[in-house]
Scaffold this active site. Structure first.
Site, PDB file in Angstrom:
ATOM      1  N   HIS A   1     -12.511   0.603  -1.146  1.00 24.40           N
ATOM      2  CA  HIS A   1     -11.984  -0.766  -1.026  1.00 24.40           C
ATOM      3  C   HIS A   1     -12.599  -1.491   0.180  1.00 24.40           C
ATOM      4  CE1 HIS A   1      -8.791  -3.872  -0.365  1.00 24.40           C
ATOM      5  NE2 HIS A   1      -8.781  -3.864  -1.676  1.00 24.40           N
TER       6      HIS A   1
ATOM      7  N   SER B   1      -7.262   7.038 -15.710  1.00 24.99           N
ATOM      8  CA  SER B   1      -7.287   5.669 -15.209  1.00 24.99           C
ATOM      9  C   SER B   1      -6.912   4.691 -16.318  1.00 24.99           C
ATOM     10  CB  SER B   1      -8.696   5.363 -14.689  1.00 24.99           C
ATOM     11  OG  SER B   1      -8.869   3.973 -14.568  1.00 24.99           O
TER      12      SER B   1
HETATM   13  C1  PLP Z   1      -5.530  -2.619  -3.644  1.00 25.96           C
HETATM   14  C2  PLP Z   1      -6.238  -1.531  -2.958  1.00 25.96           C
HETATM   15  C3  PLP Z   1      -6.234  -1.420  -1.559  1.00 25.96           C
HETATM   16  C4  PLP Z   1      -5.566  -2.445  -0.673  1.00 25.96           C
HETATM   17  O1  PLP Z   1      -4.225  -2.402  -0.871  1.00 25.96           O
HETATM   18  P1  PLP Z   1      -3.324  -3.685  -0.492  1.00 25.96           P
HETATM   19  O2  PLP Z   1      -1.979  -3.220  -0.961  1.00 25.96           O
HETATM   20  O3  PLP Z   1      -3.881  -4.841  -1.226  1.00 25.96           O
HETATM   21  O4  PLP Z   1      -3.391  -3.824   0.985  1.00 25.96           O
HETATM   22  C5  PLP Z   1      -6.878  -0.349  -0.980  1.00 25.96           C
HETATM   23  N1  PLP Z   1      -7.511   0.553  -1.738  1.00 25.96           N
HETATM   24  C6  PLP Z   1      -7.537   0.486  -3.082  1.00 25.96           C
HETATM   25  C7  PLP Z   1      -8.244   1.548  -3.853  1.00 25.96           C
HETATM   26  C8  PLP Z   1      -6.907  -0.562  -3.735  1.00 25.96           C
HETATM   27  O5  PLP Z   1      -6.959  -0.645  -5.075  1.00 25.96           O
END
Ligand code: PLP
Length: 388
Positions: free
Chosen positions: A134, A335
């Site tokens: 991410h 998934s």
């Molecule tokens: C959505 C997501 C995040 C971030 O999470 P938030 O709740 O938006 O802060 C981090 N890693 C992955 C794999 C995600 O899908």
């Protein structure tokens, strides 16, 4: 003796918003109502009903401090927060005695927390994370000033373990901090903890830390048969899970879950709040722990198994239907993220889809109805016929 001023307390109950402002709110309501119908590209479940909790919005509640240590500010929901953490402990393969955690404002904060603990434990450690990680993670690493190396991933989005091993081998004098994904953002790929631990063992690095970003799949994997190794029972040191994604919530939230011994190395008592300062934020949301608690109680394990099962059915349907109309859609195992080539602009404009490079995806959450999926596939068919 001091006499009280003669004027009454301001009366806010009778205050009324002007007409124009009321109209603005109505327009916003309309806009969100129609957007909800076409939001299929982001992992946020829309199907929830927290009406029984609306009455708690009248209190100035605040969960500041460690939910397990007690706090002077008693207008909190720490007892509910603790139960939420203990439920997640059970779902992530760790005993309640060995686990510590708190409700965050989302997956990003949980990742930050895991990386913060790792850096405190191994101040000169290097963080290894795959290129499919991410986007917020490189920001966290910059913020924390932690050394880091990006690892290649394969075409499915899973970490390339050979590249990981090669990178760790070159830096064997430095403790590795491996940032693993349990469900990447774009393709829902899972970095397997057994493969990662094999690498760590082969390279003889007893001082290592594994953080798992299970933002989305952390609420899917506990409810499927034979998931790949991803949690504490498989060697994780900390895990981050979002609450507003699979579970669904109008307020972003999540949980940071860590091995208790790791947290104890950083905790510091603060007199002003009469609590341990173990969380990243000071003031914290007291409503989101209540929402998570409510959703976990309302559905229970069986309910979530059904919801996750429904998501898999919808994902399989969308994947198959898209292939039948000539769109090369695919999915990683475990998934519910259906990946396909980035569709034409008309589709991207109408539907709230997430695109990255030449791919896009839809996420078959329980809140995405069968009708919505059908409408999307019809639109895709019309567009593919146009360009064919
Ligand atoms: C959505 C997501 C995040 C971030 O999470 P938030 O709740 O938006 O802060 C981090 N890693 C992955 C794999 C995600 O899908």
């Amino acid at each position: 003796m001091t006499t009280r001023p003669a004027f009454p307390d301001p009366v806010t109950d009778s205050a009324v918003l002007d007409e124009q402002s009321t109209a603005r709110l109505d327009a916003l309501y309309e806009r969100l109502t129609s957007l909800r119908k076409v939001s299929i590209g982001y992992p946020c479940n829309h199907r929830f009903d927290f009406a029984p909790l609306y009455r708690f919005m009248e209190f100035a509640v605040n969960n500041l401090g460690d939910p397990f240590s007690g706090s002077n500010f008693r207008m909190n929901t720490h007892d509910f927060e603790r139960e939420v953490i203990m439920t997640f402990a059970r779902l992530t393969g760790i005993g309640s005695e060995d686990c510590w955690g708190y409700v965050t404002n989302g997956g990003t904060e949980g990742n930050m927390y895991g990386l913060y603990l790792a850096r405190e434990i191994y101040p000169d450690g290097i963080v290894y994370f795959s290129e499919d990680t991410h986007y917020s993670v490189s920001k966290i690493l910059r913020l924390q000033h932690t050394r880091n190396i990006m690892i290649r991933s394969g075409h499915t989005g899973e970490m390339d373990y050979r590249d990981l091993e090669e990178s760790i081998r070159i830096h064997r004098d430095v403790p590795p901090i491996v940032f693993a994904n349990a469900g990447t953002t774009m393709t829902g790929a899972i970095d397997r903890l057994d493969r990662i631990r094999e690498v760590l063992e082969r390279q003889c690095t007893p001082n290592a830390y594994i953080h798992v970003d299970a933002a989305f799949s952390g609420m899917i994997l506990p409810f499927v048969d034979d998931p790949p190794p991803w949690h504490f029972g498989d060697g994780a040191d900390s895990i981050s899970i979002s609450g507003h994604k699979m579970i669904g919530s109008p307020l972003p939230c999540g949980v940071a879950m860590v091995r208790k011994t790791h947290m104890e190395r950083i905790s510091r008592s603060v007199e002003y709040v009469g609590a341990l300062d173990t969380t990243i934020s000071g003031s914290r949301n007291a409503i989101t722990p209540l929402m998570l608690w409510y959703a976990l109680r309302l559905h229970g394990d069986d309910g979530f198994r059904d919801l996750v099962g429904e998501s898999f059915q919808k994902a399989a349907y969308a994947e198959k239907a898209l292939n039948e109309i000539g769109v090369k859609a695919w999915r990683n195992p475990y998934s519910v993220t259906v990946v396909f080539p980035r569709p034409p602009k008309a589709i991207m404009d109408k539907w709230v889809l997430a695109g990255s490079g030449d791919i896009a995806h839809l996420i078959a959450l329980p809140g995405v109805s069968w009708d919505t999926l059908e409408e999307f596939i019809d639109d895709m068919q019309r567009e593919t016929e146009k360009t064919a």
